[in-house]
Write a protein that holds these residues in place. Structure first.
Motif, short mmCIF file in Angstrom:
data_model
loop_
_atom_site.label_atom_id
_atom_site.label_comp_id
_atom_site.label_asym_id
_atom_site.label_seq_id
_atom_site.Cartn_x
_atom_site.Cartn_y
_atom_site.Cartn_z
N MET A 138 -8.63 11.49 -8.18
CA MET A 138 -8.16 10.92 -9.45
C MET A 138 -8.02 9.40 -9.32
SD MET A 138 -4.16 12.21 -9.40
CE MET A 138 -4.63 13.92 -9.12
N VAL A 139 -8.31 8.73 -10.42
CA VAL A 139 -8.07 7.29 -10.49
C VAL A 139 -6.63 7.08 -10.91
CG1 VAL A 139 -8.69 5.15 -11.69
CG2 VAL A 139 -10.47 6.79 -11.05
N SER A 140 -5.98 6.11 -10.29
CA SER A 140 -4.58 5.83 -10.59
C SER A 140 -4.38 5.60 -12.09
CB SER A 140 -4.12 4.59 -9.83
OG SER A 140 -2.87 4.15 -10.28
N LYS A 141 -3.36 6.26 -12.63
CA LYS A 141 -2.97 6.01 -14.02
C LYS A 141 -1.95 4.87 -14.09
CE LYS A 141 -5.24 9.27 -16.31
NZ LYS A 141 -6.09 9.77 -15.23
N LEU A 142 -1.15 4.76 -13.04
CA LEU A 142 -0.12 3.72 -13.02
C LEU A 142 -0.69 2.35 -12.70
CD1 LEU A 142 2.71 5.64 -11.11
CD2 LEU A 142 2.61 5.15 -13.55
N MET A 143 -1.76 2.33 -11.90
CA MET A 143 -2.42 1.08 -11.49
C MET A 143 -1.40 0.07 -10.96
SD MET A 143 -5.61 1.66 -11.62
CE MET A 143 -6.51 0.10 -11.66
N GLU A 144 -1.33 -1.13 -11.57
CA GLU A 144 -0.47 -2.18 -11.04
C GLU A 144 1.01 -1.78 -11.04
OE1 GLU A 144 -2.75 -2.61 -13.33
OE2 GLU A 144 -4.13 -4.19 -12.70
N SER A 145 1.37 -0.83 -11.88
CA SER A 145 2.78 -0.42 -11.96
C SER A 145 3.19 0.49 -10.80
CB SER A 145 3.05 0.30 -13.28
OG SER A 145 2.80 -0.52 -14.38
N ALA A 146 2.22 1.10 -10.13
CA ALA A 146 2.55 2.09 -9.09
C ALA A 146 3.40 1.51 -7.98
CB ALA A 146 1.26 2.68 -8.51
N ALA A 147 3.09 0.30 -7.54
CA ALA A 147 3.85 -0.30 -6.44
C ALA A 147 5.28 -0.59 -6.86
CB ALA A 147 3.17 -1.58 -5.96
N ALA A 150 0.83 -1.21 0.00
CA ALA A 150 0.00 0.00 0.00
C ALA A 150 0.86 1.27 0.00
CB ALA A 150 -0.94 0.01 1.20
N LEU A 151 1.91 1.28 0.82
CA LEU A 151 2.80 2.44 0.85
C LEU A 151 3.53 2.59 -0.48
CD1 LEU A 151 4.54 2.61 4.36
CD2 LEU A 151 2.69 4.00 3.47
N SER A 152 3.97 1.48 -1.05
CA SER A 152 4.70 1.54 -2.32
C SER A 152 3.81 2.09 -3.43
CB SER A 152 5.21 0.15 -2.70
OG SER A 152 6.15 -0.32 -1.74
N PHE A 153 2.55 1.66 -3.45
CA PHE A 153 1.59 2.18 -4.42
C PHE A 153 1.49 3.69 -4.30
CE2 PHE A 153 -2.77 3.74 -4.99
CZ PHE A 153 -2.99 3.45 -6.34
N ALA A 154 1.33 4.17 -3.08
CA ALA A 154 1.15 5.60 -2.85
C ALA A 154 2.41 6.39 -3.21
CB ALA A 154 0.77 5.85 -1.39
N VAL A 155 3.57 5.87 -2.84
CA VAL A 155 4.83 6.54 -3.15
C VAL A 155 5.00 6.64 -4.67
CG1 VAL A 155 7.34 6.29 -3.10
CG2 VAL A 155 6.01 5.96 -1.01
N GLY A 156 4.67 5.57 -5.38
CA GLY A 156 4.76 5.59 -6.83
C GLY A 156 3.86 6.64 -7.44
N GLU A 157 2.64 6.74 -6.94
CA GLU A 157 1.70 7.73 -7.47
C GLU A 157 2.18 9.16 -7.20
OE1 GLU A 157 -1.04 7.62 -9.27
OE2 GLU A 157 -1.06 5.44 -9.49
N CYS A 158 2.78 9.38 -6.04
CA CYS A 158 3.23 10.72 -5.68
C CYS A 158 4.57 11.08 -6.30
CB CYS A 158 3.30 10.86 -4.16
SG CYS A 158 1.70 11.00 -3.37
N TRP A 159 5.19 10.13 -6.96
CA TRP A 159 6.48 10.38 -7.62
C TRP A 159 6.30 10.54 -9.12
CZ3 TRP A 159 10.80 6.27 -8.53
CH2 TRP A 159 12.00 6.91 -8.88
N SER A 160 5.43 9.73 -9.70
CA SER A 160 5.37 9.64 -11.16
C SER A 160 3.99 9.87 -11.75
CB SER A 160 5.89 8.26 -11.61
OG SER A 160 7.25 8.12 -11.29
N VAL A 169 -6.18 9.64 -4.34
CA VAL A 169 -5.89 8.75 -5.46
C VAL A 169 -6.56 7.41 -5.18
CG1 VAL A 169 -4.12 7.61 -6.84
CG2 VAL A 169 -3.66 9.86 -5.85
N ILE A 170 -7.31 6.91 -6.15
CA ILE A 170 -8.03 5.65 -6.00
C ILE A 170 -7.44 4.62 -6.95
CG2 ILE A 170 -10.27 4.51 -6.07
CD1 ILE A 170 -11.57 7.23 -5.69
N GLY A 171 -7.02 3.50 -6.42
CA GLY A 171 -6.47 2.42 -7.23
C GLY A 171 -7.12 1.10 -6.87
N GLY A 172 -6.56 0.01 -7.36
CA GLY A 172 -7.14 -1.31 -7.14
C GLY A 172 -8.15 -1.63 -8.22
N ASN A 173 -8.51 -2.89 -8.33
CA ASN A 173 -9.38 -3.34 -9.42
C ASN A 173 -10.74 -2.64 -9.44
OD1 ASN A 173 -7.60 -5.12 -10.64
ND2 ASN A 173 -8.15 -6.81 -9.28
N ILE A 174 -11.30 -2.36 -8.26
CA ILE A 174 -12.62 -1.73 -8.21
C ILE A 174 -12.58 -0.31 -8.77
CG2 ILE A 174 -14.48 -0.98 -6.66
CD1 ILE A 174 -13.84 -3.35 -4.87
N SER A 175 -11.41 0.31 -8.74
CA SER A 175 -11.30 1.68 -9.27
C SER A 175 -11.60 1.74 -10.76
CB SER A 175 -9.90 2.26 -9.01
OG SER A 175 -8.92 1.64 -9.82
#
Length: 313
Positions: free
Chosen positions: A281-290, A125-135, A251-257
């Motif tokens: 916003m819905v995650s653009k990176l999705m599975e790649s964010a983590a 979960a933290l890795s997903f968020a860090v990825g979204e806030c970086w890229s 930022v909303i991610g995961g399959n339900i997003s």
């Protein structure tokens, strides 16, 4: 330009797969040709699991000059000793065979890396968020809350791109899944099992996933109402959480997003009623964010801020 490049491999360990990709540590950009993903039997022996993990990471490394690789970062679910790289998963129906094993030591042997080669770890979960806030566009905001909606309800809180896991502004460890809500806890209402269970309760029909219910919305009033209820419930739950953190971005991610258009109107209706203004916003990176987020652990400046937190998660 190439001589100045520094690369890290970002690895996402899922319940039944491993994904890895090379990331330019200076820019946060992925080398898409380096993406590798392999299914993993989480009930297999430790050697079989570690061999598959090492094989996948090795495939990613092949895309670059190995001398440019500065480290490997892992987004991995807990329980896990994130400071020392030791698996602590036990009686959780996945990866039990790894219990007590120093994952880093074993993978370094398989990858022919020195014992002091940097391996760094954080939870998914933290890795997903860090990825979204970086890229992603979330990098433009100060206080970001990132949630993942899927098998479970994940969450993370970040200020200036760095996770916040303690203090009065956030729930303990930044987790919201266990907070009481209605007749249970948040995880009961904001996960796949809520959709499947509630749709069965209302119609008597068993579905295999949220997508199946989403595909029925056009011709099924119950399915449409279900998404409206989900959006309203999610907003009602999140409003006090977001307000306490003074969040300016969600930022909303995961399959339900992926079904966000089906519940966004109800979600924003409640936010408006509660006078909460926030960029959603819905995650653009999705599975790649983590993967991107775990690779950022190899940025030494960022790691100085992250390392004290890793020992506490």
């Amino acid at each position: 330009m190439e001589s100045n490049m520094m690369y890290a491999v970002g690895v996402d360990i899922g319940g039944s797969h491993i994904s890895s990709v090379v990331v330019d540590v200076n820019s946060g950009n992925m080398l898409k040709e380096s993406l590798a993903e392999v299914k993993v039997d989480n009930q297999a022996s430790a050697n079989e699991i570690l061999d598959k993990w090492a094989g996948t990471i090795s495939e990613s490394i092949k895309s670059i000059n190995r001398e440019k690789l500065i480290g490997i970062g892992f987004a991995i679910p807990g329980p896990f000793d994130y400071k020392n790289g030791v698996a602590l998963l036990k009686n959780v129906a996945k990866y039990d065979s790894l219990y007590g094993i120093n994952v880093g030591d074993e993978l370094k042997k398989r990858l022919d890396l020195s014992s002091d080669f940097p391996f760094r770890y954080s939870n998914d979960a933290l890795s997903f968020a860090v990825g979204e806030c970086w890229s992603s566009k979330a990098s433009n905001y100060k206080n970001v809350v990132a949630i993942t909606l899927g098998t479970g309800f994940g969450s993370a809180f970040l200020t200036n791109g760095v996770p916040v896991i303690e203090g009065d502004r956030v729930p303990e460890s930044g987790y919201v899944y266990h907070i009481p809500y209605k007749n249970g806890i948040a995880d009961d209402y904001f996960s796949t099992r809520w959709f499947l269970g509630e749709y069965k309760n209302r119609t008597g029909t068993v579905c295999n996933g949220v997508k199946e219910i989403a595909d029925r919305v056009g011709n099924d009033g119950t399915a449409k109402t279900l998404f409206d209820d989900f959006g309203s419930n999610l907003a009602n739950f999140l409003v006090p959480v977001l307000a306490t953190f003074d969040a300016d971005c969600l930022v909303i991610g995961g399959n339900i997003s992926r079904a966000y258009p089906l519940f966004s109107a109800a979600f924003h209706r409640v936010l408006n009623e509660q006078n909460l203004e926030i960029e959603t916003m819905v995650s653009k990176l999705m599975e790649s964010a983590a993967m991107v987020g775990s690779a950022r652990l190899l940025d030494d400046e960022f790691w100085t801020k992250m390392e004290p937190l890793v020992a506490k998660i």
